[in-house]
Motif scaffolding. Structure first.
Motif, PDB file in Angstrom:
ATOM      1  N   CYS A 257       0.814  -1.216   0.000  1.00 36.38           N
ATOM      2  CA  CYS A 257       0.000   0.000   0.000  1.00 36.38           C
ATOM      3  C   CYS A 257       0.846   1.264   0.000  1.00 36.38           C
ATOM      4  O   CYS A 257       1.816   1.380   0.747  1.00 36.38           O
ATOM      5  N   GLY A 258       0.456   2.207  -0.825  1.00 39.44           N
ATOM      6  CA  GLY A 258       1.052   3.531  -0.760  1.00 39.44           C
ATOM      7  C   GLY A 258       2.257   3.737  -1.661  1.00 39.44           C
ATOM      8  O   GLY A 258       2.663   4.876  -1.913  1.00 39.44           O
ATOM      9  N   ARG A 259       2.838   2.640  -2.155  1.00 37.40           N
ATOM     10  CA  ARG A 259       4.064   2.790  -2.937  1.00 37.40           C
ATOM     11  C   ARG A 259       3.791   3.542  -4.251  1.00 37.40           C
ATOM     12  O   ARG A 259       4.539   4.430  -4.639  1.00 37.40           O
ATOM     13  N   ALA A 260       2.690   3.175  -4.906  1.00 36.89           N
ATOM     14  CA  ALA A 260       2.372   3.815  -6.185  1.00 36.89           C
ATOM     15  C   ALA A 260       2.094   5.299  -5.992  1.00 36.89           C
ATOM     16  O   ALA A 260       2.593   6.148  -6.734  1.00 36.89           O
ATOM     17  N   LEU A 261       1.324   5.603  -4.960  1.00 36.38           N
ATOM     18  CA  LEU A 261       0.959   6.999  -4.717  1.00 36.38           C
ATOM     19  C   LEU A 261       2.204   7.827  -4.383  1.00 36.38           C
ATOM     20  O   LEU A 261       2.362   8.957  -4.841  1.00 36.38           O
ATOM     21  N   LYS A 262       3.095   7.213  -3.608  1.00 33.43           N
ATOM     22  CA  LYS A 262       4.332   7.902  -3.238  1.00 33.43           C
ATOM     23  C   LYS A 262       5.133   8.257  -4.491  1.00 33.43           C
ATOM     24  O   LYS A 262       5.629   9.361  -4.652  1.00 33.43           O
ATOM     25  N   LYS A 263       5.216   7.267  -5.399  1.00 35.00           N
ATOM     26  CA  LYS A 263       5.949   7.516  -6.645  1.00 35.00           C
ATOM     27  C   LYS A 263       5.256   8.594  -7.474  1.00 35.00           C
ATOM     28  O   LYS A 263       5.900   9.428  -8.108  1.00 35.00           O
ATOM     29  N   ALA A 264       3.927   8.565  -7.458  1.00 36.74           N
ATOM     30  CA  ALA A 264       3.179   9.525  -8.275  1.00 36.74           C
ATOM     31  C   ALA A 264       3.413  10.951  -7.795  1.00 36.74           C
ATOM     32  O   ALA A 264       3.684  11.850  -8.601  1.00 36.74           O
ATOM     33  N   ILE A 265       3.348  11.155  -6.473  1.00 35.24           N
ATOM     34  CA  ILE A 265       3.465  12.546  -5.996  1.00 35.24           C
ATOM     35  C   ILE A 265       4.901  13.053  -6.039  1.00 35.24           C
ATOM     36  O   ILE A 265       5.145  14.237  -5.880  1.00 35.24           O
ATOM     37  N   ALA A 266       5.826  12.135  -6.313  1.00 33.50           N
ATOM     38  CA  ALA A 266       7.201  12.587  -6.521  1.00 33.50           C
ATOM     39  C   ALA A 266       7.354  13.184  -7.927  1.00 33.50           C
ATOM     40  O   ALA A 266       8.347  13.848  -8.226  1.00 33.50           O
ATOM     41  N   MET A 267       6.384  12.914  -8.780  1.00 35.35           N
ATOM     42  CA  MET A 267       6.427  13.447 -10.142  1.00 35.35           C
ATOM     43  C   MET A 267       5.480  14.638 -10.233  1.00 35.35           C
ATOM     44  O   MET A 267       4.715  14.920  -9.319  1.00 35.35           O
ATOM     45  N   SER A 268       5.495  15.311 -11.376  1.00 42.92           N
ATOM     46  CA  SER A 268       4.511  16.371 -11.585  1.00 42.92           C
ATOM     47  C   SER A 268       3.236  15.729 -12.129  1.00 42.92           C
ATOM     48  O   SER A 268       3.292  14.646 -12.719  1.00 42.92           O
ATOM     49  N   PRO A 269       2.080  16.370 -11.923  1.00 41.12           N
ATOM     50  CA  PRO A 269       0.830  15.801 -12.452  1.00 41.12           C
ATOM     51  C   PRO A 269       0.927  15.473 -13.941  1.00 41.12           C
ATOM     52  O   PRO A 269       0.447  14.440 -14.383  1.00 41.12           O
ATOM     53  N   ASN A 270       1.557  16.344 -14.700  1.00 44.70           N
ATOM     54  CA  ASN A 270       1.664  16.077 -16.137  1.00 44.70           C
ATOM     55  C   ASN A 270       2.487  14.829 -16.425  1.00 44.70           C
ATOM     56  O   ASN A 270       2.202  14.104 -17.378  1.00 44.70           O
ATOM     57  N   GLU A 271       3.506  14.619 -15.596  1.00 44.21           N
ATOM     58  CA  GLU A 271       4.303  13.399 -15.783  1.00 44.21           C
ATOM     59  C   GLU A 271       3.485  12.149 -15.475  1.00 44.21           C
ATOM     60  O   GLU A 271       3.642  11.121 -16.127  1.00 44.21           O
ATOM     61  N   VAL A 272       2.611  12.267 -14.478  1.00 44.70           N
ATOM     62  CA  VAL A 272       1.744  11.128 -14.149  1.00 44.70           C
ATOM     63  C   VAL A 272       0.860  10.800 -15.343  1.00 44.70           C
ATOM     64  O   VAL A 272       0.763   9.642 -15.777  1.00 44.70           O
ATOM     65  N   ILE A 273       0.257  11.851 -15.901  1.00 44.60           N
ATOM     66  CA  ILE A 273      -0.618  11.638 -17.062  1.00 44.60           C
ATOM     67  C   ILE A 273       0.190  11.059 -18.223  1.00 44.60           C
ATOM     68  O   ILE A 273      -0.266  10.156 -18.935  1.00 44.60           O
ATOM     69  N   ARG A 274       1.391  11.551 -18.392  1.00 42.29           N
ATOM     70  CA  ARG A 274       2.242  11.056 -19.473  1.00 42.29           C
ATOM     71  C   ARG A 274       2.490   9.554 -19.299  1.00 42.29           C
ATOM     72  O   ARG A 274       2.436   8.781 -20.256  1.00 42.29           O
ATOM     73  N   ASP A 275       2.747   9.143 -18.072  1.00 44.27           N
ATOM     74  CA  ASP A 275       2.975   7.714 -17.805  1.00 44.27           C
ATOM     75  C   ASP A 275       1.745   6.873 -18.167  1.00 44.27           C
ATOM     76  O   ASP A 275       1.856   5.797 -18.753  1.00 44.27           O
ATOM     77  N   VAL A 276       0.566   7.379 -17.788  1.00 46.56           N
ATOM     78  CA  VAL A 276      -0.668   6.643 -18.086  1.00 46.56           C
ATOM     79  C   VAL A 276      -0.853   6.546 -19.599  1.00 46.56           C
ATOM     80  O   VAL A 276      -1.287   5.516 -20.134  1.00 46.56           O
ATOM     81  N   LYS A 277      -0.471   7.634 -20.292  1.00 43.70           N
ATOM     82  CA  LYS A 277      -0.564   7.623 -21.758  1.00 43.70           C
ATOM     83  C   LYS A 277       0.442   6.644 -22.355  1.00 43.70           C
ATOM     84  O   LYS A 277       0.122   5.891 -23.280  1.00 43.70           O
ATOM     85  N   THR A 278       1.678   6.674 -21.811  1.00 42.88           N
ATOM     86  CA  THR A 278       2.719   5.782 -22.336  1.00 42.88           C
ATOM     87  C   THR A 278       2.319   4.317 -22.151  1.00 42.88           C
ATOM     88  O   THR A 278       2.627   3.468 -22.986  1.00 42.88           O
ATOM     89  N   ALA A 279       1.625   4.057 -21.059  1.00 42.78           N
ATOM     90  CA  ALA A 279       1.188   2.679 -20.811  1.00 42.78           C
ATOM     91  C   ALA A 279       0.047   2.285 -21.747  1.00 42.78           C
ATOM     92  O   ALA A 279      -0.340   1.122 -21.800  1.00 42.78           O
ATOM     93  N   ARG A 280      -0.490   3.262 -22.473  1.00 47.65           N
ATOM     94  CA  ARG A 280      -1.615   3.064 -23.402  1.00 47.65           C
ATOM     95  C   ARG A 280      -2.817   2.413 -22.707  1.00 47.65           C
ATOM     96  O   ARG A 280      -3.471   1.524 -23.241  1.00 47.65           O
ATOM     97  N   LEU A 281      -3.068   2.912 -21.490  1.00 45.37           N
ATOM     98  CA  LEU A 281      -4.199   2.375 -20.726  1.00 45.37           C
ATOM     99  C   LEU A 281      -5.514   2.886 -21.299  1.00 45.37           C
ATOM    100  O   LEU A 281      -5.671   4.065 -21.560  1.00 45.37           O
ATOM    101  N   ARG A 282      -6.450   1.951 -21.509  1.00 45.54           N
ATOM    102  CA  ARG A 282      -7.785   2.338 -21.967  1.00 45.54           C
ATOM    103  C   ARG A 282      -8.816   1.900 -20.941  1.00 45.54           C
ATOM    104  O   ARG A 282      -8.613   0.950 -20.199  1.00 45.54           O
ATOM    105  N   GLY A 283      -9.943   2.623 -20.909  1.00 50.22           N
ATOM    106  CA  GLY A 283     -10.964   2.418 -19.888  1.00 50.22           C
ATOM    107  C   GLY A 283     -11.452   0.980 -19.872  1.00 50.22           C
ATOM    108  O   GLY A 283     -11.664   0.366 -20.908  1.00 50.22           O
ATOM    109  N   ARG A 284     -11.641   0.463 -18.659  1.00 48.50           N
ATOM    110  CA  ARG A 284     -11.993  -0.954 -18.518  1.00 48.50           C
ATOM    111  C   ARG A 284     -13.489  -1.202 -18.427  1.00 48.50           C
ATOM    112  O   ARG A 284     -13.935  -2.336 -18.289  1.00 48.50           O
ATOM    113  N   GLY A 285     -14.282  -0.132 -18.477  1.00 48.93           N
ATOM    114  CA  GLY A 285     -15.727  -0.300 -18.328  1.00 48.93           C
ATOM    115  C   GLY A 285     -16.384  -0.891 -19.553  1.00 48.93           C
ATOM    116  O   GLY A 285     -17.470  -1.430 -19.488  1.00 48.93           O
ATOM    117  N   GLY A 286     -15.719  -0.773 -20.700  1.00 43.90           N
ATOM    118  CA  GLY A 286     -16.296  -1.323 -21.918  1.00 43.90           C
ATOM    119  C   GLY A 286     -16.064  -0.429 -23.123  1.00 43.90           C
ATOM    120  O   GLY A 286     -15.785  -0.891 -24.218  1.00 43.90           O
TER     121      GLY A 286
END
Lengths: 189, 604
Positions: free
Chosen positions: B196-225
């Motif tokens: 618990c908490g490791r991901a969040l810790k890593k996230a707040i060490a970055m800037s919000p834009n970097e977090v979004i960039r990571d999510v984009k780089t991972a090519r994550l798409r919504g899981r709802g359908g």
């Protein structure tokens, strides 16, 4: 047979009928005015009130049906049209929706007859009988639009559809061209 | 009007700060206390929170779990979805009716028990299932049903009823549910071990834009359908103007046959909370909402406790994990039984204390969402993926799955298989492999993605589960060769008719017309052109409906027509003297009786 006779013989046939309608749609057919001469060049009328032919003389290309089915005779005629016509058109709102005659659809048949022949404010009927000659076709429980009784191929709405609409439709069907109905012809208010 | 009612309403409303946007909480609580929200109560609520009476009534009348009429002290809701019907719904229903001496929809004369049905409660892997108030009972036998009635009659509260507790956190004191996880396959993303908490810790060490960039780089798409790229959605929300922003978690998995979020919420709520906090950080939100479907109310105390633990660890609250200025907290918003609220704009309406009507788009929620502020609505599973991406890296995540569909997917598999349950599999797996995993080799058909998805047959089992081929929110309902597939289609159409919010005509009317024609065909009154009619009307409903419900509701008919045309062709008859639905003898019946003579034209 001469060539000319041959051409006439090969003309496609059109039949028309008015079931539970007011003949307004047929009036609208006549409203094509002088174009009826052109129409006669293209087609020959089979069973139709226009020429008073009572029974089909053969297979027709197009059958035009005005009015819905209110009684058993309407149903028989419509079935006959389906049997003899390659393409059946519901012409006008009564054929398509039942129209004015269908206003009785929410009232039980017995009540309708009683109101019409016994209880209506203007009825004078000292014998108290409801007409029941064997020649009188039995009424259906309600008025049915044509497509609920047999398969209809096209619906031409309007009360009545204008002469131009009918004309355009027939010409398109007979010349195998796409039907183009400008906005004015399918606008009803 | 009793003074008592006035006091109760006043207390409940004040509990929300007389906030009309919290109407859902107000009426839910009153329903619980009073057994119904009466006319008088609605008047009082309207006065108390300063809104119109009609606003209150529109909410009470909309949701299945709310009612104007008083219900029994205990409400038994039988889960009536297609899987339950396959596994004994009828038997259970009859047992309850007999034991209680009432029919469905009725309340016992002593006002103790009301018996109802409800669509899928997310327990298809352990059907037949029922709810007794908020408590869940699964794999119910006739004896079990009788026992429940006996115990209730003996005065036991629903939460005290005897049950066999499920595995994992289902048996923790805060859940204590007779629900099994049936978690058959743990993948490397959602159900891998968690710190618990490791991901969040890593996230707040970055800037919000970097977090979004990571999510984009991972090519994550919504899981709802729907599969919208998550990073892009966050980007829109972050860059939209608004003095406040919101993160909303869609935990309203109402698509029949879906139950994966149930297991995530039971076993990985910490991961979800972390993902939501990361979203909050990325888009600049201070508040998050978890919209929890009413059927999962039994998980609420546990989730509240998990949230409290997260607050204790400073993963929520002020200056989260010591990051100055990053404040974020989460509130649970309960639903009240409406499938359409799984649609994100309807979900937002519901959060705002309104009927679950979808909203017009644009503006999209990313621009104008909850209370008019930019809002990102994401699926439970999506938030969990985000937490893993931030923890393990975008590169790690994008290596899992297939090129266009990275990561793993949770599948909820139920029906005619030997091992129903939740499977976490990498994207790119074929249907055949999935069926082998779940023990459903002899399947005759699979409904992919719930009723709004598609029905496929064995000739398509080579197809691949990913966004570019068989896209799905994860529900797979498997039907063996002995099942009547058209009955399944019929059930799904009934479901959509019931769940349509009624706002737009194509969906409200179109689905009924589709169902009527389908019924005619099923009753042998169909002709070949009816199939064309179904297809044309179905496509019209899809093209002209306002939200995702109507845009997908004709799918059961359309996909079965496409993939199982033989079923329909066997039922329709060509060249009949009349339209198959027209019965001349019936139409003449009345007149024959009145006239006292037979028909001239149509002999019997």
């Amino acid at each position: 047979m001469t060539k000319e006779q041959n051409r006439i013989m090969a003309k496609p046939k059109v039949a028309t009928t008015s079931l539970a309608g007011c003949f307004g749609c047929h009036m609208s057919i006549l409203d094509i005015d002088e174009r009826i001469l052109q129409l006669i060049e293209l087609i020959e009328f089979d069973k139709s009130p226009i020429n008073d032919i009572k029974e089909f003389t053969g297979e027709c290309l197009v059958g035009i049906v005005e009015g819905g089915c209110a009684n058993e005779e309407n149903v028989r005629v419509l079935q006959d049209f389906r049997k003899h016509c390659k393409i059946l058109i519901s012409l006008g709102d009564c054929a398509i929706n039942g129209g004015l005659p269908a206003m009785r659809n929410t009232i039980p048949l017995k009540e309708c007859l009683d109101e019409a022949y016994l209880n209506g404010p203007s009825v004078y009927n000292p014998s108290g009988q409801i007409p029941n000659d064997p020649e009188i076709p039995l009424l259906l429980d309600k008025v049915y639009p044509c497509h609920e009784v047999v398969k209809m191929d096209y619906h031409l709405p309007g009360c009545p559809p204008s002469a131009d609409t009918i004309w355009q439709t027939l010409v398109a069907l007979l010349t195998d061209a796409p039907l183009e109905l400008p906005y004015e012809l399918i606008k009803y208010d | 009007m009793s003074e008592n009612l006035e006091t109760v309403v006043k207390t409940v409303c004040e509990g929300t700060g007389n906030d009309k946007n919290r109407m859902m909480d107000i009426v839910r609580e009153l329903q619980e206390i009073l057994g119904g929200v009466s006319d008088d109560a609605m008047d009082l609520i309207a006065t108390q929170v300063g809104t119109h009476r009609v606003e209150v009534e529109s909410v009470v009348s909309f949701y299945a779990f709310l009612s104007k009429n008083q219900k029994g002290k205990t409400v038994i809701r039988l889960c009536d979805d297609i899987i339950d019907r396959m596994f004994g719904f009828e038997r259970i229903k009859q047992t309850f009716c007999d034991a209680l001496g009432i029919e469905l929809g009725e309340t016992t004369p002593d006002n103790l028990i009301t018996l109802e049905t409800t669509p899928c409660i997310g327990m298809c892997d352990q059907a037949p299932a029922i709810m007794v108030n908020d408590e869940i009972f699964t794999e119910l036998s006739r004896d079990g049903a009788v026992e429940i009635v006996e115990q209730l009659r003996a005065g036991l509260a629903p939460e005290r009823l005897r049950r066999r507790l499920g595995d994992g956190n289902n048996s923790s004191p805060l859940v204590s549910a007779g629900v099994s996880n049936n978690l058959r396959k743990r993948g490397e993303v959602i159900f891998a071990p968690l710190e618990c908490g490791r991901a969040l810790k890593k996230a707040i060490a970055m800037s919000p834009n970097e977090v979004i960039r990571d999510v984009k780089t991972a090519r994550l798409r919504g899981r709802g359908g729907a599969g919208f790229p998550t990073g892009m959605k966050w980007d829109f929300t972050r860059s939209a103007n608004g003095e406040r922003k919101y993160v909303v978690c869609n935990a309203d998995e109402g698509e029949p046959g879906t139950f994966k979020d149930r297991v995530v919420l039971t076993e990985r709520p910490e991961l979800l909370i972390e993902g939501m906090a990361i979203a909050g950080y990325a888009i600049g939100a201070q508040e998050g909402l978890i919209y929890l479907r009413a059927e999962y109310a039994y998980l609420r105390p546990f989730l509240e406790d998990t949230l409290q633990k997260a607050r204790n660890m400073n993963m929520l609250g002020v200056d989260v994990l010591g990051k100055p200025g990053f404040n974020f907290d989460i509130r649970i918003q309960m639903g009240a039984g409406a499938y359409v609220c799984g649609e994100e704009t309807a979900l937002i309406s519901s959060c705002e204390g309104l009927r679950g009507d979808p909203k017009n788009r644009p503006p999209f929620p990313a621009q104008k969402g909850y209370l008019g502020y930019p809002t990102s609505v994401n699926n439970v599973e999506t938030f969990c993926c985000v937490a893993r991406i931030l923890d393990q890296g975008a590169g790690w995540f994008s290596q899992i799955g297939s090129k266009g569909s990275t990561g793993t997917k949770l599948l909820s598999i139920s029906g005619d298989i030997r091992r129903p349950g939740v499977y976490e599999v990498p994207f790119g797996i074929s249907m055949k492999e999935v069926l082998e995993l779940a023990g459903g080799e002899g399947a005759a058909a699979v409904q992919v993605g719930g009723p709004s998805g598609q029905l496929i047959g064995p000739d398509m089992f080579d197809r691949i589960i990913c966004y570019d081929d068989l896209a799905t929110g994860g529900a797979l309902m498997v039907f063996g060769p002995h099942r009547d597939l058209l009955k399944v289609v019929e059930y799904f159409m009934d479901f959509f008719i019931e769940e349509s919010c009624g706002y737009c005509t194509p969906c409200r009317v179109g689905n009924v017309l589709l169902k009527n024609r389908l019924d005619e065909i099923l009753h042998g009154k169909g002709e070949p052109l009816d199939l064309t009619y179904l297809e044309e009307l179905g496509n019209s409903v899809k093209a002209t409906s306002r939200c995702g419900l109507g845009q997908t509701s004709p799918n059961p008919i359309l996909s079965s027509l496409k993939n199982f045309p033989g079923l329909y062709h066997a039922l329709v008859k060509a060249n009949q003297p009349f339209q198959p639905t027209f019965d001349i003898q019936k139409a003449l019946g009345e007149a024959k009786e009145i006239a006292g003579r037979p028909s001239m034209h149509f002999a019997e």
